[in-house]
Design a protein around this motif. Structure first.
Motif, mmCIF file in Angstrom:
data_model
loop_
_atom_site.group_PDB
_atom_site.id
_atom_site.type_symbol
_atom_site.label_atom_id
_atom_site.label_comp_id
_atom_site.label_asym_id
_atom_site.label_seq_id
_atom_site.Cartn_x
_atom_site.Cartn_y
_atom_site.Cartn_z
ATOM 1 N N LYS A 183 0.830 -1.188 -0.036
ATOM 2 C CA LYS A 183 -0.098 0.059 0.006
ATOM 3 C C LYS A 183 0.841 1.327 0.148
ATOM 4 O O LYS A 183 1.896 1.382 0.682
ATOM 5 N N LYS A 184 0.564 2.284 -0.709
ATOM 6 C CA LYS A 184 1.226 3.648 -0.474
ATOM 7 C C LYS A 184 0.882 4.319 0.871
ATOM 8 O O LYS A 184 -0.171 4.352 1.252
ATOM 9 N N ARG A 185 1.941 4.718 1.175
ATOM 10 C CA ARG A 185 1.886 5.553 2.446
ATOM 11 C C ARG A 185 2.032 7.121 2.221
ATOM 12 O O ARG A 185 2.795 7.397 1.494
ATOM 13 N N VAL A 186 1.169 7.793 2.787
ATOM 14 C CA VAL A 186 1.552 9.098 2.746
ATOM 15 C C VAL A 186 2.067 9.844 3.813
ATOM 16 O O VAL A 186 1.734 9.459 5.073
ATOM 17 N N VAL A 187 3.124 10.542 3.851
ATOM 18 C CA VAL A 187 4.020 11.171 4.815
ATOM 19 C C VAL A 187 3.164 12.297 5.265
ATOM 20 O O VAL A 187 2.917 13.382 4.491
ATOM 21 N N LEU A 188 3.140 12.562 6.755
ATOM 22 C CA LEU A 188 2.269 13.394 7.142
ATOM 23 C C LEU A 188 3.409 14.346 8.143
ATOM 24 O O LEU A 188 4.300 13.733 8.692
ATOM 25 N N ASP A 189 3.117 15.581 8.209
ATOM 26 C CA ASP A 189 4.020 16.158 9.134
ATOM 27 C C ASP A 189 3.236 16.436 10.710
ATOM 28 O O ASP A 189 2.760 17.408 11.122
ATOM 29 N N ALA A 190 3.419 15.238 11.070
ATOM 30 C CA ALA A 190 2.942 14.829 12.472
ATOM 31 C C ALA A 190 3.871 15.079 13.453
ATOM 32 O O ALA A 190 4.799 14.935 13.377
ATOM 33 N N PRO A 191 3.276 15.604 14.752
ATOM 34 C CA PRO A 191 4.149 15.606 16.015
ATOM 35 C C PRO A 191 4.364 14.393 16.295
ATOM 36 O O PRO A 191 3.958 13.274 16.114
ATOM 37 N N SER A 192 5.344 14.276 17.141
ATOM 38 C CA SER A 192 6.016 12.818 17.675
ATOM 39 C C SER A 192 4.970 12.339 18.759
ATOM 40 O O SER A 192 3.977 13.034 19.070
ATOM 41 N N ALA A 193 4.942 10.993 18.757
ATOM 42 C CA ALA A 193 4.014 10.318 19.828
ATOM 43 C C ALA A 193 4.079 10.635 20.963
ATOM 44 O O ALA A 193 3.446 10.364 21.700
ATOM 45 N N THR A 194 5.221 10.977 21.410
ATOM 46 C CA THR A 194 5.639 11.323 22.838
ATOM 47 C C THR A 194 5.551 12.749 23.098
ATOM 48 O O THR A 194 5.937 13.531 22.439
ATOM 49 N N ALA A 195 5.163 13.314 24.386
ATOM 50 C CA ALA A 195 5.146 14.446 24.843
ATOM 51 C C ALA A 195 5.896 14.605 26.162
ATOM 52 O O ALA A 195 5.794 13.909 26.960
ATOM 53 N N THR A 196 6.413 15.841 26.253
ATOM 54 C CA THR A 196 7.140 16.166 27.800
ATOM 55 C C THR A 196 6.270 17.145 28.398
ATOM 56 O O THR A 196 5.885 18.079 27.901
ATOM 57 N N ILE A 197 6.155 16.841 29.649
ATOM 58 C CA ILE A 197 5.260 17.838 30.762
ATOM 59 C C ILE A 197 6.237 18.836 30.965
ATOM 60 O O ILE A 197 7.208 18.649 31.656
ATOM 61 N N SER A 198 5.810 20.263 30.600
ATOM 62 C CA SER A 198 6.652 21.041 30.935
ATOM 63 C C SER A 198 6.538 21.590 32.420
ATOM 64 O O SER A 198 7.711 22.314 33.083
ATOM 65 N N SER A 199 5.199 21.855 32.750
ATOM 66 C CA SER A 199 4.721 22.353 34.132
ATOM 67 C C SER A 199 3.389 21.810 34.757
ATOM 68 O O SER A 199 2.653 21.301 33.676
#
Length: 444
Positions: free
Chosen positions: A20-36
């Motif tokens: 299958k063809k895959r479309v590359v998206l400008d998506a954020p990373s799967a992990t997030a860092t708690i800033s505060s």
């Protein structure tokens, strides 16, 4: 056929051979860092649930919190997340909404709720402590202030207290009487300290209007009497007739078509040739010769012959399995009993005085009253009841009752010639029907 069998259908989820063809998206990373982690000082965000109803999307709430305690050097002020919070709104046209914090049920531990604000560019998450609240709605019209409740309690009279005591400690009869009085009483409301009754409220007025509308359509005593008379097993009488001959018209109670089918020529010829007419009925045998030789009494002769068929129909029945019922013979046997009656006359008698081959009490009473009516028509509305009583196998009390049901009166008449006393039934205007019995009300 082999090629068709080799092609198999692929199951759901089975990967196909082609990539299958895959479309590359400008998506954020799967992990997030708690800033505060932010703890609000004044008003925390609210996570609200609305169990059981649909909540309007545009409503503004007013927030309420308890007052701060006296400030001291040793105690620090509570943060907004630690204080009790209440939200209330009256913006809706008919409902008031209130949001409160509800304690968890059972032994579940307390939980802290947070709201996160995610920045997709930096991948950081800012967490803020929130309050979990439940929104409830209440109809504004049903809310009664506490002052009005106290006033209504103060208005309770001595009779109401006595009724409460009777409901609690009284006998079954006393409790029933109290319930009846409460259900049937509509008391106008009074103001505090005012002995004069005020105007009734809208609910009581609407109830009185509905009661008045219903009672206006209730049947009168005359209408009830007419309904009872229609349900009685008696022939239909013309109560508006001015002559007694028109009260019970043979064409109406028998039917003009059926009456014309009743054969009478045989009796007329036998009576003119002075030949004997064999009949089981004493009533018919005593009258047939005089009426058959009268050319102006053809209708009375047809009624007399129809009466003989009805009597043979009744004498041909046997007691049924159930008490007070009689069972009809088979159709062929019934035709032999009623010969030479036409088939239409036999069916008319069978349908009128029986149901599914059975004569119940209603049909028996209907047959008896019809026979009394036929006897009145034949004897010009003055009948010696002895022969009729013997034919129907009744006692004098029952035959008197049947004549009374059709509006007649039975009296004892003394014959000075032979010294006999006979019971004579007369049918005259105005008719004397039994009145509807009125039951006296029970004493309480």
């Amino acid at each position: 056929m082999g090629e068709a069998r080799s092609k198999k259908r692929k199951r759901d989820g089975e990967s196909s051979g082609k990539p299958k063809k895959r479309v590359v998206l400008d998506a954020p990373s799967a992990t997030a860092t708690i800033s505060s982690i932010v703890r609000p000082k004044y008003c925390p965000p609210v996570i609200a649930t609305t169990p059981g109803f649909e909540f309007p999307s545009k409503l503004s709430f007013h927030s309420y919190q308890p007052r701060d305690e006296l400030r001291s050097k040793t105690k620090h002020n509570k943060l907004a997340g630690d204080k009790e919070l209440l939200l209330h709104t009256t913006a809706h046209r008919s409902l008031d909404y209130t949001a409160r914090e509800e304690e968890p049920r059972g032994s579940k531990p307390l939980m802290n709720h947070f709201v996160g604000i995610y920045d997709a560019k930096t991948g950081t998450l800012e967490v803020m402590e929130a309050k979990k609240m439940v929104v409830r709605g209440q109809v504004r019209a049903k809310q009664a202030p506490s002052s009005s409740r106290h006033e209504s309690e103060a208005r309770q009279s001595m009779m109401e207290r006595k009724a409460d005591l009777g409901q609690t400690f009284g006998t079954k009869k006393a409790k029933k009487a109290i319930r009846d009085n409460v259900l049937n009483a509509i008391t106008p409301q009074k103001k505090a300290g005012d002995s004069s009754p005020t105007k009734i409220d809208n609910a009581s007025r609407a109830m009185l209007d509905s009661v008045g509308a219903i009672t206006s359509k209730m049947a009168t005593r005359e209408e009830l009497q007419a309904a009872v008379d229609d349900a009685k097993p008696v022939p239909r009488a013309n109560l508006e007739a001015e002559d007694i001959q028109d009260v019970y018209d043979p064409a109406a109670i028998i039917g003009a078509d059926i009456l014309n089918l009743v054969p009478v020529r045989e009796w007329q010829e036998r009576a003119r040739h002075k030949e004997g007419i064999q009949i089981q009925s004493r009533f018919v045998a005593a009258r047939v010769n005089a009426i058959a030789t009268n050319d102006d009494a053809v209708t009375r002769l047809r009624v007399l012959r129809y009466f003989s068929f009805v009597l043979l129909f009744y004498l041909g029945t046997k007691p049924g399995r159930q008490k007070g019922t009689r069972q009809l013979p088979a159709r062929e046997k019934l035709r032999e009993l009623l010969a030479p009656a036409p088939e239409a006359v036999i069916e008319n008698i069978r349908r009128k005085f029986s149901d599914a081959g059975t004569m119940r009490k209603f049909h028996i009473d209907l047959l008896m009253t019809h026979c009394c009516t036929f006897a009145c028509i034949v004897d010009n509305f003055e009948v010696d009841t002895q022969n009729l009583r013997d034919d129907l196998r009744l006692d004098q009390r029952m035959i008197n009752q049947y004549f009374h049901e059709i509006g007649g009166r039975v009296k004892l008449v003394s014959n000075k010639a032979d010294g006999r006393t006979t019971n004579v039934a007369r049918l005259a205007l105005p008719l004397d029907f039994p009145k509807q019995r009125q039951i006296a009300p029970r004493r309480k």
